[in-house]
Design an enzyme around this catalytic site. Structure first.
Site, PDB file in Angstrom:
ATOM      1  N   TYR A  54       0.796  -1.161  -0.021  1.00 49.82           N
ATOM      2  CA  TYR A  54      -0.023   0.018   0.013  1.00 49.82           C
ATOM      3  C   TYR A  54       0.880   1.125  -0.011  1.00 49.82           C
ATOM      4  O   TYR A  54       0.374   2.356  -0.198  1.00 49.82           O
ATOM      5  CB  TYR A  54      -0.928   0.189   1.245  1.00 49.82           C
ATOM      6  CG  TYR A  54      -1.870  -1.040   1.382  1.00 49.82           C
ATOM      7  CD1 TYR A  54      -2.036  -1.989   0.283  1.00 49.82           C
ATOM      8  CD2 TYR A  54      -2.453  -1.546   2.577  1.00 49.82           C
ATOM      9  CE1 TYR A  54      -3.001  -3.018   0.441  1.00 49.82           C
ATOM     10  CE2 TYR A  54      -3.491  -2.316   2.834  1.00 49.82           C
ATOM     11  CZ  TYR A  54      -3.450  -3.252   1.637  1.00 49.82           C
ATOM     12  OH  TYR A  54      -4.366  -4.377   2.101  1.00 49.82           O
ATOM     13  N   HIS A 110       0.674 -11.576   1.885  1.00 47.24           N
ATOM     14  CA  HIS A 110      -0.161 -10.949   1.019  1.00 47.24           C
ATOM     15  C   HIS A 110      -0.784 -11.838   0.068  1.00 47.24           C
ATOM     16  O   HIS A 110      -2.327 -11.770   0.020  1.00 47.24           O
ATOM     17  CB  HIS A 110       0.314  -9.800   0.214  1.00 47.24           C
ATOM     18  CG  HIS A 110      -0.802  -8.486   0.298  1.00 47.24           C
ATOM     19  ND1 HIS A 110      -0.349  -7.338   0.386  1.00 47.24           N
ATOM     20  CD2 HIS A 110      -2.069  -8.541  -0.059  1.00 47.24           C
ATOM     21  CE1 HIS A 110      -1.330  -6.334   0.254  1.00 47.24           C
ATOM     22  NE2 HIS A 110      -2.478  -7.126   0.092  1.00 47.24           N
TER      23      HIS A 110
END
Length: 276
Positions: A54, A110
């Site tokens: 992010y 992730h």
């Protein structure tokens, strides 16, 4: 009672506790992250979910530092990209530096990355990081049933959490059942599912019956079905609305009506772990 104390906790399979309602920062502008997370903390959120991918961990860290909230009252999650660009150890140390922390409460892989074949090796790295005290709990994100079977079978270590896309139109029931069998907590990303879902007639009927918004009804559905949930918003008033979901309860009939909104695999809206 403070606002944050109204949030129930889920006990993970390693004995740690995670607030069931948190705040996510996926697609939050790095330049705005400190302000947005600061607002979320003031509203009452104590569980913050970020990721290296992010590129806003530093903003999360600044907001935490500025909040003055004791570290033991916060639950911070970040994620290892597992994209072939480096080790989990190096990635976590960089994340900790960005966050200004000496450990994270939860570290996730992730994506399983089937094209790279690293679902298992990444998990083995996370086990070592937990043993080193850099992550209190470890888990995965977007892992499929086969991925879970592989890492559990090879290491004997069961993830504390699998964070997956989960919303009314993509309820992932088979995978959730597998989680239950293994004692893995289910955490929902993209929990509100977008504007098309919030227009579902069954959802509007439920929301109207309780005098709440469709988003509040969805979040209540997540909580009552056992999901850990991490909605996001850039607006403080929406953050507060999403946090105000503890003053009503859905009936069994209403839960069944919302279960019927499920579209199975056709309801997926985010990235497909089979393809990434």
């Amino acid at each position: 009672m403070t606002a944050s104390s109204s949030v129930p906790s889920v006990t993970l399979n390693d004995g740690a506790s995670i607030p069931q309602l948190g705040f996510g920062v996926f697609r939050v502008d790095p330049a705005e992250t400190e302000r947005i997370v600061g607002d979320a903390l003031e509203v009452g959120y104590r569980h913050i979910d970020t990721a290296a991918m992010y590129r806003n961990e530093d903003g999360v860290g600044r907001a935490i530092a500025a909040s003055g909230i004791p570290r033991d009252e916060l639950f911070v999650t970040t994620k290892f990209p597992n994209n072939g660009s480096g080790s989990a150890a190096d990635a976590l140390r960089h994340s900790l530096d960005q966050l200004g922390l000496d450990r994270v409460d939860l570290y996730l892989i992730h994506w399983p990355r089937p094209k790279l074949g690293t679902a298992l090796s990444a998990w083995q790295e996370l086990i070592e990081l937990q043993q080193a005290g850099l992550a209190t709990s470890i888990g995965v994100s977007n892992y499929r049933a086969g991925d879970l079977g592989l890492i559990i079978g090879e290491t004997g270590v069961i993830p504390a959490v699998n964070q997956i896309e989960l919303h009314l139109e993509f309820q992932q029931r088979e995978l959730k059942e597998l989680h239950t069998q293994h004692g893995i907590a289910t955490e929902a990303w993209y929990p509100l599912g977008g504007g098309e879902i919030t227009s579902a007639p069954a959802l509007h009927e439920v929301a109207k019956a309780h005098g709440v918004t469709p988003a509040q009804a969805i979040l209540r559905w997540h909580l009552q079905t056992g999901n850990i949930v991490i909605p996001k918003s850039n607006r403080r008033e929406r953050m507060a609305e999403n946090f105000d979901v503890f003053g009503f309860e859905l009936t069994d009939v209403e839960l069944a009506a919302l279960a019927a909104v499920d579209q199975g695999a056709a309801g997926r809206r985010g990235g497909d772990p089979n393809e990434l």
